[in-house]
Scaffold this motif. Structure first.
Motif, PDB file in Angstrom:
ATOM      1  N   GLY A  92      37.667  49.548  32.506  1.00 15.87           N
ATOM      2  CA  GLY A  92      38.891  48.823  32.807  1.00 15.87           C
ATOM      3  C   GLY A  92      38.689  47.944  34.026  1.00 15.87           C
ATOM      4  N   ALA A  93      39.039  46.676  33.919  1.00 18.42           N
ATOM      5  CA  ALA A  93      38.856  45.727  35.024  1.00 18.42           C
ATOM      6  C   ALA A  93      40.183  45.072  35.360  1.00 18.42           C
ATOM      7  CB  ALA A  93      37.819  44.673  34.645  1.00 18.42           C
ATOM      8  N   ASP A  94      40.347  44.728  36.642  1.00 14.94           N
ATOM      9  CA  ASP A  94      41.570  44.068  37.078  1.00 14.94           C
ATOM     10  C   ASP A  94      41.447  42.549  37.089  1.00 14.94           C
ATOM     11  OD1 ASP A  94      43.061  46.433  37.482  1.00 14.94           O
ATOM     12  OD2 ASP A  94      42.042  46.755  39.399  1.00 14.94           O
ATOM     13  N   ALA A  95      40.275  42.041  36.769  1.00 14.84           N
ATOM     14  CA  ALA A  95      40.054  40.599  36.656  1.00 14.84           C
ATOM     15  C   ALA A  95      39.098  40.362  35.497  1.00 14.84           C
ATOM     16  CB  ALA A  95      39.476  40.029  37.948  1.00 14.84           C
ATOM     17  N   ALA A  96      39.191  39.203  34.898  1.00 18.16           N
ATOM     18  CA  ALA A  96      38.350  38.886  33.742  1.00 18.16           C
ATOM     19  C   ALA A  96      36.868  38.871  34.141  1.00 18.16           C
ATOM     20  CB  ALA A  96      38.749  37.532  33.165  1.00 18.16           C
TER      21      ALA A  96
END
Length: 247
Positions: free
Chosen positions: A128-132
């Motif tokens: 899971g990432a908070d930015a592309a």
């Protein structure tokens, strides 16, 4: 009238109450249309884990107020490949979601059912990432450092909410961009926080930088393969994404 439902109506009401209440977390409105879970059970994250958690909390309260609490959470939509062997359209049914806040295992029975029913579905770990994550170099590094096979921006919010509320959780995603391919800025420009596509923003980005055109066309073809895979999986799994078979 005595206020009672006719017999046939009582049967329909009982059947409705017996249906599993599964919240479906997506990133985009196009994914929501494929999931077809209805507005009360669909949370459109738009690339924000915080928005996912807030939407799930609201859906959870609303379902409890209706006397039909949520029974599970599914993250559904597209993802980016971190592992080099994954291709556009490959289906993912990961066993674990990794995030800065921790590692969240998926429900073993539900994830296993997805992997069995969907031909060629890959398991492994999802990040899971908070930015592309847009460059091949960053994708390769994350795969090497974290061991994750793919990445998206909503599943970790859904996983965290499910863990905190003791709800079964699973992921069904399709690869949209392979590891070796960069995502052009114009594609990101068309991604709105509410999950809707902004075609004018894409055109404006292309007008400023027309050299992105070829990359954008490749990205569109990759995304089409992912959407086709999601449509096929939806038909195979039925109305409750296999939840009713294993949980």
């Amino acid at each position: 009238m005595n206020g009672r439902l006719p017999s046939r109506s009582r049967e329909f009401a009982a059947a409705a109450l017996a249906k599993p209440r599964i919240a479906i977390v997506v990133g985009m409105t196009s994914e929501a249309r494929i999931a077809d879970a209805g507005p009360d059970l669909t949370i459109i994250g738009g690339g924000s884990a915080a928005r996912v958690e807030a939407g799930l909390a609201q859906a959870h309260r609303r379902a409890a107020d209706q006397g039909r609490p949520l029974q599970g959470v599914l993250s559904f939509g597209v993802a980016g490949a971190l592992a080099p062997h994954l291709r556009p359209g490959d289906l993912l049914a990961p066993v674990v979601v990794m995030a800065e806040a921790g590692v969240f295992p998926c429900h073993a029975g539900w994830a296993g059912h997805l992997a069995r029913v969907l031909p060629g579905a890959r398991t492994g770990a999802l990040l899971g990432a908070d930015a592309a994550i847009v460059t091949p170099e960053r994708k390769r590094r994350l795969h090497q450092e974290r061991g994750a096979h793919a990445v998206d921006m909503e599943s970790h919010g859904a996983a965290r909410f499910a863990a905190e509320n003791d709800l079964p959780f699973a992921v069904l995603r399709a690869v949209a961009d392979p590891q070796e391919r960069a995502i052009p800025p114009a594609a990101l420009a068309g991604f709105r926080p509410d999950g809707a596509a902004d075609g004018w923003a894409v055109l404006a980005a292309l007008a400023r930088s027309p050299g992105q055109t070829a990359a954008l066309i490749r990205t569109a073809f990759d995304a089409r393969a992912a959407i086709a895979a999601l449509l096929g999986s939806r038909r195979l799994l039925g109305g409750f994404f296999g939840f009713d078979q294993v949980v």
